[in-house]
Motif scaffolding. Structure first.
Motif, PDB file in Angstrom:
ATOM      1  N   GLY A 281       0.848  -1.197   0.000  1.00 26.09           N
ATOM      2  CA  GLY A 281       0.000   0.000   0.000  1.00 26.09           C
ATOM      3  C   GLY A 281       0.875   1.235   0.000  1.00 26.09           C
ATOM      4  N   ILE A 282       0.702   2.092  -1.005  1.00 23.30           N
ATOM      5  CA  ILE A 282       1.526   3.302  -1.125  1.00 23.30           C
ATOM      6  C   ILE A 282       1.166   4.246   0.024  1.00 23.30           C
ATOM      7  CG2 ILE A 282       2.128   5.229  -2.663  1.00 23.30           C
ATOM      8  CD1 ILE A 282       1.106   3.272  -4.973  1.00 23.30           C
ATOM      9  N   PRO A 283       2.149   4.615   0.868  1.00 27.10           N
ATOM     10  CA  PRO A 283       1.827   5.353   2.091  1.00 27.10           C
ATOM     11  C   PRO A 283       1.406   6.799   1.887  1.00 27.10           C
ATOM     12  CG  PRO A 283       4.208   5.076   1.895  1.00 27.10           C
ATOM     13  CD  PRO A 283       3.588   4.264   0.800  1.00 27.10           C
ATOM     14  N   ARG A 284       1.955   7.452   0.848  1.00 28.95           N
ATOM     15  CA  ARG A 284       1.648   8.866   0.620  1.00 28.95           C
ATOM     16  C   ARG A 284       1.197   9.071  -0.832  1.00 28.95           C
ATOM     17  NH1 ARG A 284       7.139  11.799   2.391  1.00 28.95           N
ATOM     18  NH2 ARG A 284       7.922  10.248   0.905  1.00 28.95           N
ATOM     19  N   LYS A 285       0.488  10.152  -1.047  1.00 29.29           N
ATOM     20  CA  LYS A 285      -0.001  10.442  -2.398  1.00 29.29           C
ATOM     21  C   LYS A 285       0.132  11.931  -2.672  1.00 29.29           C
ATOM     22  CE  LYS A 285      -3.928   9.663  -5.474  1.00 29.29           C
ATOM     23  NZ  LYS A 285      -5.298   9.160  -5.622  1.00 29.29           N
ATOM     24  N   LEU A 286       0.524  12.249  -3.903  1.00 32.21           N
ATOM     25  CA  LEU A 286       0.611  13.644  -4.325  1.00 32.21           C
ATOM     26  C   LEU A 286      -0.770  14.087  -4.811  1.00 32.21           C
ATOM     27  CD1 LEU A 286       2.864  15.860  -4.697  1.00 32.21           C
ATOM     28  CD2 LEU A 286       2.774  15.284  -7.121  1.00 32.21           C
ATOM     29  N   VAL A 287      -1.276  15.169  -4.246  1.00 32.06           N
ATOM     30  CA  VAL A 287      -2.627  15.632  -4.590  1.00 32.06           C
ATOM     31  C   VAL A 287      -2.605  17.099  -5.008  1.00 32.06           C
ATOM     32  CG1 VAL A 287      -3.800  13.993  -3.065  1.00 32.06           C
ATOM     33  CG2 VAL A 287      -3.147  16.251  -2.177  1.00 32.06           C
ATOM     34  N   GLY A 288      -3.602  17.467  -5.796  1.00 30.46           N
ATOM     35  CA  GLY A 288      -3.811  18.863  -6.140  1.00 30.46           C
ATOM     36  C   GLY A 288      -4.603  19.554  -5.047  1.00 30.46           C
ATOM     37  N   LEU A 289      -4.309  20.820  -4.804  1.00 28.02           N
ATOM     38  CA  LEU A 289      -4.978  21.584  -3.745  1.00 28.02           C
ATOM     39  C   LEU A 289      -5.399  22.948  -4.273  1.00 28.02           C
ATOM     40  CD1 LEU A 289      -2.334  20.914  -0.924  1.00 28.02           C
ATOM     41  CD2 LEU A 289      -4.573  19.788  -1.120  1.00 28.02           C
ATOM     42  N   GLU A 290      -6.601  23.349  -3.934  1.00 27.59           N
ATOM     43  CA  GLU A 290      -7.029  24.722  -4.207  1.00 27.59           C
ATOM     44  C   GLU A 290      -7.167  25.439  -2.873  1.00 27.59           C
ATOM     45  OE1 GLU A 290     -10.813  27.265  -5.930  1.00 27.59           O
ATOM     46  OE2 GLU A 290     -10.550  25.201  -6.630  1.00 27.59           O
ATOM     47  N   VAL A 291      -6.531  26.592  -2.769  1.00 26.65           N
ATOM     48  CA  VAL A 291      -6.618  27.366  -1.522  1.00 26.65           C
ATOM     49  C   VAL A 291      -7.952  28.100  -1.537  1.00 26.65           C
ATOM     50  CG1 VAL A 291      -5.490  29.081  -0.066  1.00 26.65           C
ATOM     51  CG2 VAL A 291      -4.107  27.624  -1.554  1.00 26.65           C
ATOM     52  N   ILE A 292      -8.837  27.753  -0.603  1.00 28.52           N
ATOM     53  CA  ILE A 292     -10.197  28.320  -0.645  1.00 28.52           C
ATOM     54  C   ILE A 292     -10.373  29.489   0.332  1.00 28.52           C
ATOM     55  CG2 ILE A 292     -11.351  26.328  -1.653  1.00 28.52           C
ATOM     56  CD1 ILE A 292     -12.033  25.308   1.059  1.00 28.52           C
ATOM     57  N   GLU A 293      -9.316  29.784   1.070  1.00 30.11           N
ATOM     58  CA  GLU A 293      -9.290  31.005   1.883  1.00 30.11           C
ATOM     59  C   GLU A 293      -8.094  31.834   1.401  1.00 30.11           C
ATOM     60  OE1 GLU A 293     -11.325  29.259   5.963  1.00 30.11           O
ATOM     61  OE2 GLU A 293      -9.139  29.369   5.864  1.00 30.11           O
ATOM     62  N   ARG A 294      -7.875  32.984   2.002  1.00 31.24           N
ATOM     63  CA  ARG A 294      -6.797  33.862   1.542  1.00 31.24           C
ATOM     64  C   ARG A 294      -5.421  33.301   1.896  1.00 31.24           C
ATOM     65  NH1 ARG A 294      -7.664  39.112   0.058  1.00 31.24           N
ATOM     66  NH2 ARG A 294      -5.691  39.774   0.956  1.00 31.24           N
ATOM     67  N   GLY A 295      -4.506  33.382   0.935  1.00 31.63           N
ATOM     68  CA  GLY A 295      -3.130  32.972   1.212  1.00 31.63           C
ATOM     69  C   GLY A 295      -2.555  32.105   0.100  1.00 31.63           C
ATOM     70  N   ILE A 296      -1.236  32.066   0.029  1.00 30.83           N
ATOM     71  CA  ILE A 296      -0.544  31.222  -0.938  1.00 30.83           C
ATOM     72  C   ILE A 296       0.196  30.127  -0.192  1.00 30.83           C
ATOM     73  CG2 ILE A 296       1.282  31.132  -2.688  1.00 30.83           C
ATOM     74  CD1 ILE A 296       0.518  33.909  -3.565  1.00 30.83           C
ATOM     75  N   ALA A 297      -0.082  28.875  -0.579  1.00 28.17           N
ATOM     76  CA  ALA A 297       0.569  27.719   0.051  1.00 28.17           C
ATOM     77  C   ALA A 297       1.917  27.498  -0.629  1.00 28.17           C
ATOM     78  CB  ALA A 297      -0.320  26.489  -0.094  1.00 28.17           C
ATOM     79  N   ARG A 298       2.997  27.788   0.072  1.00 25.64           N
ATOM     80  CA  ARG A 298       4.336  27.673  -0.510  1.00 25.64           C
ATOM     81  C   ARG A 298       4.942  26.298  -0.238  1.00 25.64           C
ATOM     82  NH1 ARG A 298       4.566  31.854  -4.050  1.00 25.64           N
ATOM     83  NH2 ARG A 298       4.254  33.881  -3.047  1.00 25.64           N
TER      84      ARG A 298
END
Length: 367
Positions: A281-298
Motif C-alpha cells: 500500500g503506497i503510504p503517501r499520495k501527491l494531490v492537487g490543492l485549491e486554496v479556498i481562503e486567503r493565502g498562498i501555500a508555498r
C-alpha cells in the motif's frame, strides 16, 4: 563563495534586463517583463527559454540498451529509434535519483537529458551502474546549449527558419536538421504543458539562434521567458520538479508518476522496493490543492487535518491561467479524497485548502 556558472546566453539576458538568480549553481534569468506576463505569453503565443543549464549524457556501446533498461524504471525497449522516453531513475530503495529524458538513436546509442542541479550526481551514479556492461557513459553537457520554444505558435514560427518539416515530428520524437543554418537536434518536448520544441545546438551558436527566433517571432509577440514562469507553467500542468515533487525520499509511486514505472520489466534498479511498496500500500499520495481562503501555500508548508500534520506542500503559487491560488501536496494516502479539505499552515495560521483534480491545466490538442 562558489562562482555561479553561466550559460552561453548570459549576455543576452543582461541585454534584455533580466533579473538573475542562483538556480542550482547557475546564474539564470528568473524573469524579464514579469512572471505573469511571461506565463500568458507562453499559454497564448510562444515564449523562448534558455535551458542550456540542463545536463546531457551520451550512452554508447554494445550493451547500451540493457544498461539503460536497468538504469530507469520505464521500458526503453518499447520506443523506436528517433523516439524519446520520460522516466524516473531510482535508488535501490525506490527513492528518486532524478527524472530524465532518454533519446533513442538506436540500441547502441542513447542521449540522456538530466536536471541541471543533478548533472554531476547523476553522471557519477550512471558511471557507477555501468559495472560489467559494455558501455561508454560520457558527460557531454559542455558540448550543448539548449533553447526551448514553447506555446501554440511555436511550430509556425520555427517552421519559417528551418527546412525540417516540424509537423512530421510527433510528440516525444526528435530529428536532426538545420535551423537558420545552425545544425540542431530538434525534439517535440517541453516543460510547460504547451506544444513546442527543445533545440540542442553548439554553445557558440546559441546567441545567434536566440536572436533569430526572437526576431522571427516578434510580430507574433514572442518574448524571452524566465524560470519564474517556467515554474508556474509546469506546475499548472502538474509536471513534477526535482527537489519539490521528486527526491531521494519520495518514490515515483507516491509522486503520482507510477505510469512510468514498468514493474513487468525483468529488472531495474529499485524494482524490488517499488514492488513491495505497491503490495503493502503506497503510504503517501501527491494531490492537487485549491486554496479556498486567503493565502498562498508555498513549498514545504505543513498540511494538517484536525490539528495533526499529515503531509506538506511540494509546490504552490498563484495560477495566472486559472486566476486562483493552487498547490500540490504530498499527504497520507488515506486522506487523498477529492473534495475533502485540509489546513495549510501559513505564517502560523491554518488556512483551508480543498483536494482537487489535476492537472490544473490541460491544453486542448496534443499532436
Amino acid at each position: 563563495m562558489t562562482e555561479l556558472k553561466r550559460t552561453p546566453l548570459y549576455e543576452e539576458h543582461l541585454g534584455a534586463k533580466a533579473k538573475l538568480i542562483d538556480f542550482g549553481g547557475w546564474e539564470m534569468p528568473v524573469q524579464y517583463a514579469g512572471v505573469i506576463e511571461e506565463h500568458h505569453t507562453v499559454r497564448n503565443k510562444a515564449g523562448l527559454f534558455d535551458v542550456s543549464h540542463m545536463g546531457e549524457v551520451n550512452v554508447t556501446g554494445k550493451d547500451a540498451l540493457p544498461y539503460v533498461q536497468n538504469l530507469i524504471t520505464n521500458d526503453v525497449k518499447r520506443i523506436q529509434d528517433g523516439q524519446i522516453l520520460y522516466s524516473p531513475m531510482c535508488y535501490p530503495d525506490g527513492g528518486i535519483v532524478d527524472d530524465l529524458l532518454v533519446y533513442r538513436y538506436d540500441s547502441e546509442h542513447f542521449f540522456i537529458v538530466v536536471n541541471a542541479s543533478n548533472t554531476d550526481k547523476d553522471y557519477a551514479w550512471m558511471q557507477e551502474q555501468a559495472g560489467s556492461y559494455e558501455v561508454q557513459v560520457e558527460n557531454v553537457s559542455s558540448q550543448y546549449a539548449q533553447l526551448a520554444l514553447q506555446g501554440p505558435l511555436a511550430e509556425q514560427i520555427l517552421q519559417r527558419i528551418t527546412s525540417v518539416d516540424l509537423a512530421e515530428i510527433k510528440y516525444y520524437w526528435f530529428k536532426h536538421g538545420e535551423i537558420d543554418g545552425v545544425p540542431s537536434l530538434i525534439s517535440r518536448t517541453g516543460y510547460t504543458g504547451e506544444d513546442g520544441f527543445e533545440i540542442y545546438i553548439a554553445p557558440d551558436k546559441a546567441s545567434w539562434l536566440w536572436q533569430k527566433i526572437l526576431e522571427e517571432g516578434s510580430s507574433e509577440g514572442v518574448k524571452p521567458i524566465g524560470l519564474g514562469a517556467r515554474d508556474t507553467l509546469r506546475f499548472e500542468a502538474r509536471l513534477p520538479l526535482y527537489g519539490n515533487e521528486l527526491g531521494p525520499d519520495i518514490s515515483p509511486l507516491e509522486a503520482g508518476i507510477g505510469f512510468f514505472v514498468k514493474l513487468g520489466k525483468e529488472k531495474f534498479i529499485g524494482k524490488e522496493a517499488l514492488e513491495a511498496q505497491k503490495a503493502e500500500g503506497i503510504p503517501r499520495k501527491l494531490v492537487g490543492l485549491e486554496v479556498i481562503e486567503r493565502g498562498i501555500a508555498r513549498s514545504h508548508y505543513s498540511l494538517q487535518k484536525n490539528g495533526e500534520e499529515v503531509g506538506y506542500v511540494t509546490s504552490g503559487s498563484f495560477s495566472p491561467t486559472l486566476n486562483k491560488n493552487i498547490a500540490l501536496g504530498l499527504i497520507r494516502a488515506d486522506l487523498a479524497e477529492l473534495g475533502s479539505t485540509l489546513d495549510v499552515i501559513i505564517r502560523g495560521k491554518a488556512v483551508k485548502v480543498q483536494i482537487t483534480a489535476t492537472p490544473f491545466y490541460k491544453r486542448e490538442k496534443m499532436k
